[in-house]
Motif scaffolding. Structure first.
Motif, PDB file in Angstrom:
ATOM      1  N   GLU A 401       0.849  -1.196   0.000  1.00  0.00           N
ATOM      2  CA  GLU A 401       0.000   0.000   0.000  1.00  0.00           C
ATOM      3  C   GLU A 401       0.882   1.241   0.000  1.00  0.00           C
ATOM      4  OE1 GLU A 401      -2.623   1.236   3.427  1.00  0.00           O
ATOM      5  OE2 GLU A 401      -3.694  -0.493   2.566  1.00  0.00           O
ATOM      6  N   VAL A 402       0.594   2.170  -0.908  1.00  0.00           N
ATOM      7  CA  VAL A 402       1.364   3.418  -0.947  1.00  0.00           C
ATOM      8  C   VAL A 402       0.560   4.481  -0.219  1.00  0.00           C
ATOM      9  CG1 VAL A 402       2.285   5.224  -2.463  1.00  0.00           C
ATOM     10  CG2 VAL A 402       2.524   2.818  -3.098  1.00  0.00           C
ATOM     11  N   ALA A 413       5.775   3.132   1.237  1.00  0.00           N
ATOM     12  CA  ALA A 413       5.131   1.880   0.849  1.00  0.00           C
ATOM     13  C   ALA A 413       5.082   0.951   2.053  1.00  0.00           C
ATOM     14  CB  ALA A 413       5.903   1.220  -0.281  1.00  0.00           C
ATOM     15  N   ARG A 414       3.862   0.494   2.379  1.00  0.00           N
ATOM     16  CA  ARG A 414       3.738  -0.532   3.435  1.00  0.00           C
ATOM     17  C   ARG A 414       3.681  -1.876   2.729  1.00  0.00           C
ATOM     18  NH1 ARG A 414       0.103  -3.433   5.397  1.00  0.00           N
ATOM     19  NH2 ARG A 414      -1.665  -2.353   4.444  1.00  0.00           N
ATOM     20  N   LEU A 415       4.604  -2.754   3.066  1.00  0.00           N
ATOM     21  CA  LEU A 415       4.662  -4.052   2.399  1.00  0.00           C
ATOM     22  C   LEU A 415       3.669  -5.006   3.083  1.00  0.00           C
ATOM     23  CD1 LEU A 415       8.522  -4.288   1.783  1.00  0.00           C
ATOM     24  CD2 LEU A 415       6.718  -3.309   0.342  1.00  0.00           C
ATOM     25  N   PRO A 416       3.322  -6.101   2.429  1.00  0.00           N
ATOM     26  CA  PRO A 416       2.294  -6.988   2.993  1.00  0.00           C
ATOM     27  C   PRO A 416       2.681  -7.523   4.369  1.00  0.00           C
ATOM     28  CG  PRO A 416       2.805  -7.586   0.725  1.00  0.00           C
ATOM     29  CD  PRO A 416       3.815  -6.559   1.127  1.00  0.00           C
ATOM     30  N   GLU A 417       1.654  -7.885   5.131  1.00  0.00           N
ATOM     31  CA  GLU A 417       1.868  -8.477   6.465  1.00  0.00           C
ATOM     32  C   GLU A 417       2.858  -9.642   6.361  1.00  0.00           C
ATOM     33  OE1 GLU A 417       0.670  -7.615   9.466  1.00  0.00           O
ATOM     34  OE2 GLU A 417      -0.271  -5.888   8.475  1.00  0.00           O
ATOM     35  N   GLY A 418       3.666  -9.785   7.364  1.00  0.00           N
ATOM     36  CA  GLY A 418       4.519 -10.969   7.417  1.00  0.00           C
ATOM     37  C   GLY A 418       5.850 -10.835   6.693  1.00  0.00           C
ATOM     38  N   ARG A 453       7.558  -0.778   6.551  1.00  0.00           N
ATOM     39  CA  ARG A 453       7.199   0.465   5.841  1.00  0.00           C
ATOM     40  C   ARG A 453       8.481   1.117   5.326  1.00  0.00           C
ATOM     41  NH1 ARG A 453       3.616   3.639   9.866  1.00  0.00           N
ATOM     42  NH2 ARG A 453       5.113   2.679  11.271  1.00  0.00           N
ATOM     43  N   LEU A 454       8.506   1.335   4.021  1.00  0.00           N
ATOM     44  CA  LEU A 454       9.708   1.867   3.379  1.00  0.00           C
ATOM     45  C   LEU A 454       9.479   3.293   2.908  1.00  0.00           C
ATOM     46  CD1 LEU A 454      10.573  -1.179   1.048  1.00  0.00           C
ATOM     47  CD2 LEU A 454      11.528  -0.672   3.312  1.00  0.00           C
TER      48      LEU A 454
END
Ligand SMILES: Cc1ncc(COP(=O)(O)O)c(C=O)c1O
Length: 481
Positions: A401-402, A413-418, A453-454
């Motif tokens: 998710e951006v 960018a939040r990367l997927p859970e896990g 989160r990047l």
């Protein structure tokens, strides 16, 4: 000049960044020496790295038309440099800068030892330096040198050259809604120096702690520290700086990046802007506005500056670091009237003013319309790169998710859970040659376990590199067993 021949070997549409402008002087060489001049200019551009390995050269017809020389002359130059291994060409696939060209030419800097070669560097903070308008800047340089009287090369007014202050005041009024009186505008070496100057003046008034956004730029803390002023982190919410924690902190000055908060990418809401100013009026406080990314908004017209709403409560700072180049070290500060004299005194004792010639060049560049053209050019390139990044993430990292508004030079960018823990992910990325920054590096809050989160800087990267980098990140989703 067209730059349509800049597709990368990876096949994506690459940046309009190849510095073809550096070949322009060839056109003014004497007719008989043009072939040699073109070969020398191309060779030098490859040697110095200004034409990077893998860059595709324009078709000979196109470059000939742009430079106003015959096509045969360009073909000859391409053939000669191919024979010398600076370039390579494939049947029907164009001409490219050879991968080994710099090493073959003895490119000393390229041979310097490096611990780990980063193939895609997503760290934020740098614009595309190859978009620097070299020819227009050179023309402004010539014009400034031609018109400046000898006396203008003496010690400058520490506030800045009057013509630059006039040009910047008009620019900032028009583009950013700043209340900009040239008499109050101080030219300085970037937002960094503006912040340090404010730190010294606040310190002189007994202020020992300034609020900063959390997460926020570590630069603010370091710069205030150099003036003997500590910083207190104030948390953010989705509308901007959180007012209750600000009130509780007891600080009397706070630094903000309202146009595009660094690093979260939030744009301060209208309500939050007015409540922040209310806080300043009620407490006699000062809001320092770092107009970070204020020029680059992609989904709507940029929101005007906070300073425009209350110039006696806001100190406005900005620079050309993202629009032209950070290496120019040129910026500005417009503070409340009550602070101006002290700031000018500080500036005088710090460095006796910015270099006069650089200021004159920027004045000509701004007043001749070059700065507006440059902003439009960057805006187009950066908007495209942001779109490429968000599309690549959606395609290759489903579930990511951006966040943040469509603006500036970086995105969150939040990367997927896990995919976490974050530190382990960052290590895997580094191992794969992808340099990234974690959002949590900029703040005090602990991240949710497993959530990565990047802060992804994209403006300095060619679209093909952005896609390559995102694909590589996508491959890091599963932890190695
Ligand atoms: C948020 C922020 N503002 C300002 C600056 C400094 O900019 P300048 O080059 O204008 O001094 C930085 C530099 O990293 C930054 O991160």
């Amino acid at each position: 000049m067209t730059a349509s021949g800049t597709n990368s070997p990876a096949g994506g549409r690459a940046s309009v960044s190849a510095a073809w402008e550096l070949l322009l002087p060839v056109a003014s060489a004497p007719a008989r020496g043009r072939g040699r001049a073109l070969q020398t200019a191309l060779r030098e551009a490859v040697r110095s790295g200004r034409l990077a390995p893998g860059t595709r050269l324009p078709a000979s017809r196109e470059l000939a038309a742009d430079l106003g020389v015959s096509r045969g002359l360009v073909t000859e130059a391409y053939e000669q440099l191919t024979a010398e291994s600076y370039l390579r060409s494939g049947r029907g696939s164009g001409t490219w800068v050879s991968g080994s060209a710099r090493a073959a030419a003895g490119g000393a800097r390229d041979l310097a030892p490096r611990a780990r070669r980063v193939s895609v560097d997503f760290r934020p903070g740098t614009p595309d330096l190859s978009l620097f308008p070299r020819s227009a800047w050179a023309a402004a340089h010539r014009s400034a040198l031609g018109r400046l009287p000898h006396g203008a090369l003496g010690y400058p007014d520490p506030r800045g050259l009057p013509e630059l202050r006039d040009a910047l005041a008009a620019l900032l009024t028009r583009r950013r809604g700043v209340v900009a009186d040239p008499e109050r505008l101080l030219v300085c070496s970037g937002v960094a120096q503006a912040t340090t100057l404010l730190g010294f003046v606040l310190h002189g008034r007994g202020i020992r702690t300034v609020g900063v956004e959390d997460p926020g730029s570590p630069e603010h803390t370091a710069l205030f520290a150099s003036a003997g002023v500590a910083t207190a982190p104030v948390p953010l919410d989705e509308e901007g700086l959180a007012l209750e924690p600000l009130a509780r902190s007891g600080v009397r000055a706070v630094v903000t990046t309202p146009a595009h908060q660094f690093p979260t990418g939030v744009a301060y809401s209208a309500a939050r802007r007015s409540r922040l100013l209310e806080w300043a009026r009620q407490t006699g406080g000062l809001v320092v506005e770092d107009d970070y990314d204020g020029d680059f908004r992609y989904d709507r017209a940029p929101v005007g500056s906070l300073q425009g709403l209350d110039p006696e409560r806001v100190a406005y700072t900005g620079s050309v670091s993202k629009s032209l180049a950070p290496g120019l070290r040129l910026g500005w500060l417009i503070a409340p009237a009550s602070m101006t004299d002290e700031l000018v005194d500080r500036k005088r004792t710090m460095d006796l003013g910015n270099p006069a010639l650089d200021q004159a060049v920027l004045a000509d560049f701004v007043s001749g319309g070059g700065y507006d053209r440059q902003l439009r050019r960057c805006q187009r390139a950066y908007r495209e790169r942001r779109d490429v990044l968000t599309r690549a993430l959606a395609e290759h990292v489903p579930g990511s998710e951006v966040s943040g508004v469509a603006a500036g030079l970086h995105a969150i960018a939040r990367l997927p859970e896990g995919w976490g823990p974050e530190a382990e992910f960052a290590e895997r990325a580094a191992g794969a040659g992808i340099a990234v920054r974690l959002l949590r590096e900029y703040g005090t809050a602990r991240p949710a376990e497993g959530c990565v989160r990047l802060v992804l800087g994209y403006a300095h990267l060619a679209p093909a590199d952005i896609v390559r980098g995102v694909r590589a990140l996508a491959g890091l989703g599963r932890k190695p067993s």
